[in-house]
Design a protein around this motif. Structure first.
Motif, mmCIF file in Angstrom:
data_model
loop_
_atom_site.group_PDB
_atom_site.id
_atom_site.type_symbol
_atom_site.label_atom_id
_atom_site.label_comp_id
_atom_site.label_asym_id
_atom_site.label_seq_id
_atom_site.Cartn_x
_atom_site.Cartn_y
_atom_site.Cartn_z
ATOM 1 N N LEU A 325 0.838 -1.192 0.000
ATOM 2 C CA LEU A 325 0.000 0.000 0.000
ATOM 3 C C LEU A 325 0.879 1.250 0.000
ATOM 4 C CD1 LEU A 325 -2.594 -1.127 2.703
ATOM 5 C CD2 LEU A 325 -2.857 -1.220 0.215
ATOM 6 N N PRO A 326 0.320 2.408 -0.344
ATOM 7 C CA PRO A 326 1.107 3.654 -0.294
ATOM 8 C C PRO A 326 1.686 3.890 1.099
ATOM 9 C CG PRO A 326 -0.955 4.019 -1.451
ATOM 10 C CD PRO A 326 -1.044 2.640 -0.864
ATOM 11 N N GLY A 327 2.796 4.612 1.143
ATOM 12 C CA GLY A 327 3.441 4.885 2.430
ATOM 13 C C GLY A 327 4.230 3.721 2.970
ATOM 14 N N LYS A 328 4.588 2.778 2.084
ATOM 15 C CA LYS A 328 5.358 1.586 2.486
ATOM 16 C C LYS A 328 4.631 0.752 3.533
ATOM 17 C CE LYS A 328 9.816 3.746 1.436
ATOM 18 N NZ LYS A 328 11.149 4.114 1.937
ATOM 19 N N VAL A 329 3.324 0.750 3.440
ATOM 20 C CA VAL A 329 2.500 -0.061 4.338
ATOM 21 C C VAL A 329 2.193 -1.394 3.655
ATOM 22 C CG1 VAL A 329 0.231 -0.226 5.460
ATOM 23 C CG2 VAL A 329 1.523 1.921 5.526
ATOM 24 N N VAL A 330 2.221 -2.451 4.431
ATOM 25 C CA VAL A 330 1.989 -3.801 3.914
ATOM 26 C C VAL A 330 0.819 -4.432 4.661
ATOM 27 C CG1 VAL A 330 2.952 -6.116 3.677
ATOM 28 C CG2 VAL A 330 4.391 -4.111 3.242
ATOM 29 N N ALA A 331 -0.075 -5.062 3.911
ATOM 30 C CA ALA A 331 -1.192 -5.798 4.514
ATOM 31 C C ALA A 331 -1.052 -7.274 4.152
ATOM 32 C CB ALA A 331 -2.518 -5.255 4.014
ATOM 33 N N GLN A 332 -1.138 -8.152 5.158
ATOM 34 C CA GLN A 332 -1.056 -9.584 4.878
ATOM 35 C C GLN A 332 -1.880 -10.370 5.894
ATOM 36 O OE1 GLN A 332 3.452 -9.464 6.540
ATOM 37 N NE2 GLN A 332 2.904 -11.292 5.411
ATOM 38 N N ARG A 333 -2.278 -11.548 5.471
ATOM 39 C CA ARG A 333 -3.084 -12.420 6.326
ATOM 40 C C ARG A 333 -2.164 -13.433 6.989
ATOM 41 N NH1 ARG A 333 -9.049 -14.690 5.083
ATOM 42 N NH2 ARG A 333 -9.107 -16.464 6.554
ATOM 43 N N GLN A 334 -2.285 -13.526 8.303
ATOM 44 C CA GLN A 334 -1.442 -14.444 9.073
ATOM 45 C C GLN A 334 -2.297 -15.133 10.133
ATOM 46 O OE1 GLN A 334 1.641 -11.935 10.711
ATOM 47 N NE2 GLN A 334 2.869 -12.002 8.833
ATOM 48 N N GLY A 335 -2.457 -16.456 9.994
ATOM 49 C CA GLY A 335 -3.164 -17.222 11.007
ATOM 50 C C GLY A 335 -4.548 -16.718 11.319
ATOM 51 N N GLY A 336 -5.313 -16.363 10.282
ATOM 52 C CA GLY A 336 -6.669 -15.894 10.506
ATOM 53 C C GLY A 336 -6.768 -14.455 10.973
ATOM 54 N N ARG A 337 -5.628 -13.774 11.015
ATOM 55 C CA ARG A 337 -5.616 -12.356 11.395
ATOM 56 C C ARG A 337 -5.119 -11.529 10.211
ATOM 57 N NH1 ARG A 337 -7.557 -14.986 14.917
ATOM 58 N NH2 ARG A 337 -7.386 -14.689 17.194
ATOM 59 N N LEU A 338 -5.596 -10.286 10.122
ATOM 60 C CA LEU A 338 -5.134 -9.367 9.098
ATOM 61 C C LEU A 338 -4.162 -8.408 9.758
ATOM 62 C CD1 LEU A 338 -5.475 -8.499 6.122
ATOM 63 C CD2 LEU A 338 -7.062 -6.759 6.934
ATOM 64 N N VAL A 339 -2.926 -8.425 9.269
ATOM 65 C CA VAL A 339 -1.876 -7.576 9.840
ATOM 66 C C VAL A 339 -1.559 -6.466 8.842
ATOM 67 C CG1 VAL A 339 0.479 -7.490 10.738
ATOM 68 C CG2 VAL A 339 -0.945 -9.545 11.111
ATOM 69 N N ILE A 340 -1.719 -5.234 9.271
ATOM 70 C CA ILE A 340 -1.422 -4.074 8.427
ATOM 71 C C ILE A 340 -0.387 -3.231 9.177
ATOM 72 C CG2 ILE A 340 -2.362 -2.050 7.240
ATOM 73 C CD1 ILE A 340 -5.078 -3.385 7.233
ATOM 74 N N ARG A 341 0.796 -3.114 8.575
ATOM 75 C CA ARG A 341 1.880 -2.407 9.270
ATOM 76 C C ARG A 341 2.871 -1.837 8.258
ATOM 77 N NH1 ARG A 341 3.279 -7.993 10.228
ATOM 78 N NH2 ARG A 341 5.137 -8.546 9.012
ATOM 79 N N GLN A 342 3.768 -1.010 8.758
ATOM 80 C CA GLN A 342 4.840 -0.491 7.925
ATOM 81 C C GLN A 342 5.750 -1.637 7.488
ATOM 82 O OE1 GLN A 342 5.982 2.506 6.789
ATOM 83 N NE2 GLN A 342 4.338 3.801 7.573
ATOM 84 N N GLY A 343 6.036 -1.658 6.170
ATOM 85 C CA GLY A 343 6.881 -2.736 5.678
ATOM 86 C C GLY A 343 8.307 -2.536 6.102
#
Length: 343
Positions: A325-343
């Motif tokens: 995502l813009p701003g070097k943000v990364v979204a990924q699915r891990q173990g049934g959770r959605l993690v959105i954080r700075q890459g």
């Protein structure tokens, strides 16, 4: 005999907004006791370019403010984008002072390049208006956007395909603490120009407003006339009405999303995919957008297509990788959770 209908219309629009500002000012200040000093009258500024819309607004403010016990001033922003812009700004200052406004000042800004010329000029202008408002302790700044401007904004939002919020146009009240007020969103551009003419107010027509290099200018002089020719009169009014209806719907959905967000997070604060999946798409995507912005994605660069890609991690999970995502943000699915954080 009363004033010309155009003058009466703009004064009524400003009077209503001033009443709202006074009510807000009273609720913040509180009712003083008999022994306490009365709070000072609120200061309301008008942002004036010298064009017909903002000059009509300035004249209406100058007329109505003293009758309601409101102090009235003005500010003009010199963007420095055209030869002689400083001289024109000085002329606007003289006109505002001639109306009896005080304080009045001109602010020169440097317009950057980020987001294109229109967006960069807008960002520089609002930064200057914020600064002058805080310096003078103004209760509000009036902006001269008309119903025609609102219709253009709705069409631009429709072209971007950014969802219902982009169709809601400009808010009547916006900015920190409701700083910006737009009294003319139900007043058409011709009424404002007519009010200037019958009051013999000189106006300046910005050549940028007729320059086809600018998207809004093309829409104003080519797009809207073509729509009215094809669909008949009333397009501007219908678009402005659409803006208000869209804003009401978007506000309701934002409130729903805000309330639902806590219920879809686990004890660690992570978003649970199963609970997100159960939400209506409009609510779920608002939660995803907010989470991306909180992680550092710039709101202005975060488009519907970005949120749709993140949403597929919830609704179309097939083991796909992370979404950038813009701003070097990364979204990924891990173990049934959605993690959105700075890459």
């Amino acid at each position: 005999m009363g004033p010309h209908p155009a003058v009466a219309a703009i004064r009524l629009a400003v009077r209503r907004v001033l009443h709202d500002i006074l009510n807000d000012h009273t609720s913040i200040s509180g009712k003083p006791s008999r022994t306490a000093e009365r709070p000072p009258s609120p200061l309301v500024l008008v942002a004036c370019s010298g064009g017909a819309d903002s000059m009509a607004l300035a004249s209406a403010l100058a007329f109505e403010a003293p009758r309601l016990g409101v102090r009235a001033g003005g500010v003009t922003v010199d963007h420095g984008l055209q030869p002689g812009s400083g001289l024109r700004a000085d002329e606007v200052v003289l006109r505002l002072r001639g109306l009896g406004l005080d304080p009045v000042e001109s602010i020169a800004v440097t317009v950057g390049r980020e987001g294109g010329p229109e967006a960069a000029a807008r960002d520089a202008r609002y930064a200057a208006l914020d600064a002058v408002s805080e310096r003078h302790g103004a209760a509000a700044i009036l902006l001269g956007h008309t119903r025609d401007d609102q219709a253009e904004t709705v069409l631009l939002g429709l072209a971007r395909g950014s969802g219902i919020r982009s169709l809601s146009g400009m808010a009547a009240v916006s900015g920190a603490g409701g700083r910006y007020r737009r009294p003319f969103l139900q007043v058409d551009r011709q009424t404002a120009r007519k009010a200037c003419m019958v009051q013999s107010l000189p106006v300046w027509d910005d050549p940028h407003n007729a320059d086809p290099a600018y998207t809004r200018s093309r829409l104003r002089h080519e797009g809207l006339p073509a729509l009215e020719k094809a669909l008949g009169k009333g397009v501007v009014e219908a678009l402005a009405r659409t803006a208000q209806l869209s804003r009401d719907d978007a506000d309701a959905l934002d409130t729903w999303a805000s309330q639902a967000e806590t219920s879809v997070r686990d004890a660690a604060g992570l978003l649970e995919c199963a609970k997100l999946y159960a939400l209506p798409p409009a609510v779920r995507r608002r939660i995803l957008r907010r989470a991306a912005i909180e992680a550092g994605a710039p709101a202005g660069a975060l488009f519907a297509r970005h949120i749709e890609e993140v949403d597929r991690l919830i609704t179309g999970w097939r083991g796909q990788g992370a979404i950038n995502l813009p701003g070097k943000v990364v979204a990924q699915r891990q173990g049934g959770r959605l993690v959105i954080r700075q890459g």
